[in-house]
Design a protein around this motif. Structure first.
Motif, short mmCIF file in Angstrom:
data_model
loop_
_atom_site.label_atom_id
_atom_site.label_comp_id
_atom_site.label_asym_id
_atom_site.label_seq_id
_atom_site.Cartn_x
_atom_site.Cartn_y
_atom_site.Cartn_z
N ARG A 183 37.95 46.13 33.82
CA ARG A 183 37.58 47.26 34.67
C ARG A 183 38.75 47.73 35.53
O ARG A 183 38.58 48.50 36.47
N PHE A 184 39.92 47.26 35.21
CA PHE A 184 41.14 47.62 35.93
C PHE A 184 41.56 49.03 35.51
O PHE A 184 41.36 49.45 34.37
N THR A 185 42.15 49.78 36.46
CA THR A 185 42.51 51.18 36.20
C THR A 185 43.94 51.47 36.64
O THR A 185 44.59 50.65 37.30
N GLU A 186 44.41 52.66 36.31
CA GLU A 186 45.74 53.12 36.77
C GLU A 186 45.80 53.13 38.29
O GLU A 186 46.82 52.75 38.88
N ALA A 187 44.73 53.58 38.93
CA ALA A 187 44.70 53.61 40.39
C ALA A 187 44.80 52.20 40.97
O ALA A 187 45.46 51.98 42.00
N ASP A 188 44.14 51.24 40.32
CA ASP A 188 44.22 49.85 40.77
C ASP A 188 45.65 49.33 40.65
O ASP A 188 46.16 48.67 41.56
N LEU A 189 46.30 49.63 39.53
CA LEU A 189 47.67 49.18 39.33
C LEU A 189 48.59 49.77 40.40
O LEU A 189 49.42 49.06 40.97
N GLU A 190 48.40 51.05 40.69
CA GLU A 190 49.23 51.69 41.71
C GLU A 190 49.05 51.02 43.06
O GLU A 190 50.02 50.75 43.77
N ARG A 191 47.82 50.70 43.39
CA ARG A 191 47.58 50.05 44.68
C ARG A 191 48.16 48.64 44.72
O ARG A 191 48.77 48.23 45.70
N VAL A 192 47.93 47.87 43.65
CA VAL A 192 48.45 46.50 43.61
C VAL A 192 49.96 46.49 43.79
O VAL A 192 50.51 45.69 44.56
N VAL A 193 50.64 47.39 43.09
CA VAL A 193 52.10 47.43 43.15
C VAL A 193 52.57 47.94 44.50
O VAL A 193 53.48 47.38 45.12
N THR A 194 51.96 49.01 44.99
CA THR A 194 52.38 49.63 46.25
C THR A 194 52.17 48.70 47.43
O THR A 194 53.03 48.59 48.31
N GLU A 195 51.02 48.01 47.46
CA GLU A 195 50.69 47.16 48.59
C GLU A 195 51.08 45.70 48.37
O GLU A 195 50.89 44.87 49.26
N GLY A 196 51.64 45.40 47.21
CA GLY A 196 52.07 44.03 46.94
C GLY A 196 50.92 43.04 46.94
O GLY A 196 51.02 41.95 47.51
N ILE A 197 49.82 43.40 46.29
CA ILE A 197 48.64 42.53 46.24
C ILE A 197 48.90 41.46 45.18
O ILE A 197 48.64 41.64 44.00
N SER A 198 49.44 40.36 45.63
CA SER A 198 49.92 39.30 44.74
C SER A 198 49.82 37.97 45.47
O SER A 198 50.07 37.92 46.68
N PRO A 199 49.39 36.90 44.78
CA PRO A 199 49.18 36.76 43.34
C PRO A 199 47.78 37.18 42.91
O PRO A 199 46.86 37.30 43.72
N LEU A 200 47.64 37.39 41.61
CA LEU A 200 46.36 37.65 40.98
C LEU A 200 46.09 36.56 39.93
O LEU A 200 47.01 35.83 39.55
N HIS A 201 44.85 36.49 39.48
CA HIS A 201 44.45 35.43 38.56
C HIS A 201 43.68 36.07 37.42
O HIS A 201 42.66 36.74 37.64
N VAL A 202 44.17 35.89 36.20
CA VAL A 202 43.66 36.62 35.05
C VAL A 202 43.12 35.67 33.99
O VAL A 202 43.80 34.72 33.59
#
Length: 416
Positions: A128-147
């Protein structure tokens, strides 16, 4: 979207100095309405924060001056102020489908929300991940994630998830790694579905497509007595040994190519296989400790006094921003002493001691207790009718001592 409600304010914090009170609803920070506690924290990090709050139906404005990055000091009632992004996969091995009826409603919620992956270590399939989600994760440095990876073959993964988007959603994993987001991966192995040659193909696919993964764990499915999927069953001893052999072989490959082992097997596999746990150094710092990888070994080190401090929550697992509540994902540690309404029984000093644990926990605790040379201590296994898998193994870390019929909490370490 609901406004976050303040549940506690830290003494002498900027929030307390400004007059923020438990029960206040935060409508906006510096004119912006946060959609989750991540955005809330970013806005609250500013040195000057103007809070728009609702108190008993009255609108108030509170101004706060503090150091940039200094925590506001207010815990709010939820991590997400908008809707939780629920999971639209239908995995045969999903533990939500294996819960008994009649439990609290929140236990039946299936989330696939990258924000909860960051905050609490939940695994997301990225379907359910989207382009908008990717932009936010990268811009705000939302890390780490678990996949959750499960398989790198598109058809196998789509079949496992029972979702056609499972065939393509790992493109988002590649995009996250391309933007230097730290990602921990997981493979839940189901006998006859993604073990054997499929597991080898998956581990080869990880090396080919996702070598930047921070770590990768291979865990067994959990099967409860409420399971309705006839194809889902626990591993046999031979199958567990096959999974371990594959993991050990690929550890050697990864170490030669990447310089580190990358992949680790769950403690349960060693118990099922009847193999000894790897040496502590083989876990390379226990990066997947919270997922039941190396918990038994760290417990042994702590129990025997080899290390003086318990292995705490690892960086990135159940990591929380300031103000994020436990949300049921990880309960706060209990303070010493009785909780409100709790009766503490004082046992006799000379009473025998029993340690309640699960069947897997008993396998680990019995030799440790025997080494103490104490004839007044015994390990009492309790049947687990709900889950195998990592849940059964990590459950050994929280239990009860029984002394003279009185229960005393045992919490050398624990995992939610």
């Amino acid at each position: 979207m609901s406004a976050p409600r303040v549940v506690s304010v830290a003494p002498a914090s900027p929030a307390q100095r400004a007059g923020l009170l438990p029960g206040d609803e935060i409508l906006a920070l510096n004119g912006e309405v946060p959609r989750d506690v991540i955005a809330y924290r970013l806005l609250a990090d500013e040195p000057e924060v103007v809070l728009e709050v609702s108190r008993g139906g009255l609108a108030l404005e509170l101004s706060i001056d503090k150091q940039a990055g200094e925590p506001l000091g207010a815990e709010v009632s939820s991590a997400l102020f908008d809707q939780v992004r629920t999971c639209d996969n239908h995995c045969e091995f999903c533990f939500i489908y294996q819960l008994p009826p009649g439990m609290r409603k929140s236990l039946y919620l299936k989330d696939d929300d990258y924000r909860l992956s960051f905050l609490y270590g939940n695994f997301t399939t990225l379907t359910r991940f989207t382009e908008a989600d990717l932009e936010r994760v990268v811009t705000e440095g939302i890390s780490p994630l678990h996949v959750s990876i499960h398989a790198t073959d598109p058809e196998v993964r789509a079949d496992l998830l029972r979702n056609r988007r499972g065939a393509t959603s790992l493109r988002w994993l590649r995009a996250l790694l391309d933007h230097d987001i730290e990602v921990h991966g997981q493979i839940v192995v189901c006998p006859g579905r993604n073990d054997g040659a499929v597991l080898d193909d998956t581990l080869a696919g990880v090396l080919d497509r996702f070598p930047e993964l921070a770590s990768l764990c291979v865990v067994p499915l959990g099967v409860s007595r409420f399971n309705t999927e006839t194809a889902m069953r626990p591993h046999t001893r031979a199958e567990a040994r096959g999974v371990l052999a594959a993991v050990h072989d690929w550890q050697d490959v990864y170490e030669r190519v990447l310089g580190h082992r990358l992949v680790f097997a769950a403690d349960e596999y060693y118990l099922l296989a009847g193999w000894p746990f790897p040496a502590p150094e083989a876990y390379e710092g226990f990066p997947m400790h919270e997922d039941g990888i190396g918990m038994a070994r760290t417990f042994e080190l702590e129990f025997t006094g080899v290390v003086s401090e318990a292995t705490g929550t690892q960086s990135g697992f159940f990591a929380s921003v300031d103000g994020a509540p436990a949300e049921g994902y990880r309960s706060p540690r209990l303070a010493t002493g009785a909780r409100p309404g709790e009766v503490v029984l004082r046992p006799r000093r000379n009473a025998p001691i029993g340690i309640l644990t699960g069947s897997y926990g008993a396998e680990i605790l019995r030799p440790l207790v025997a080494a103490l040379g104490r004839d007044d201590v015994r390990v009492i296994p309790v049947a687990n009718e709900f889950f195998g898998g990592n849940t059964a193994v990590t459950g050994l870390m929280v239990g009860n001592f029984l002394r003279g019929g009185a229960a005393i909490s045992m919490a050398r370490r624990g995992s939610s």
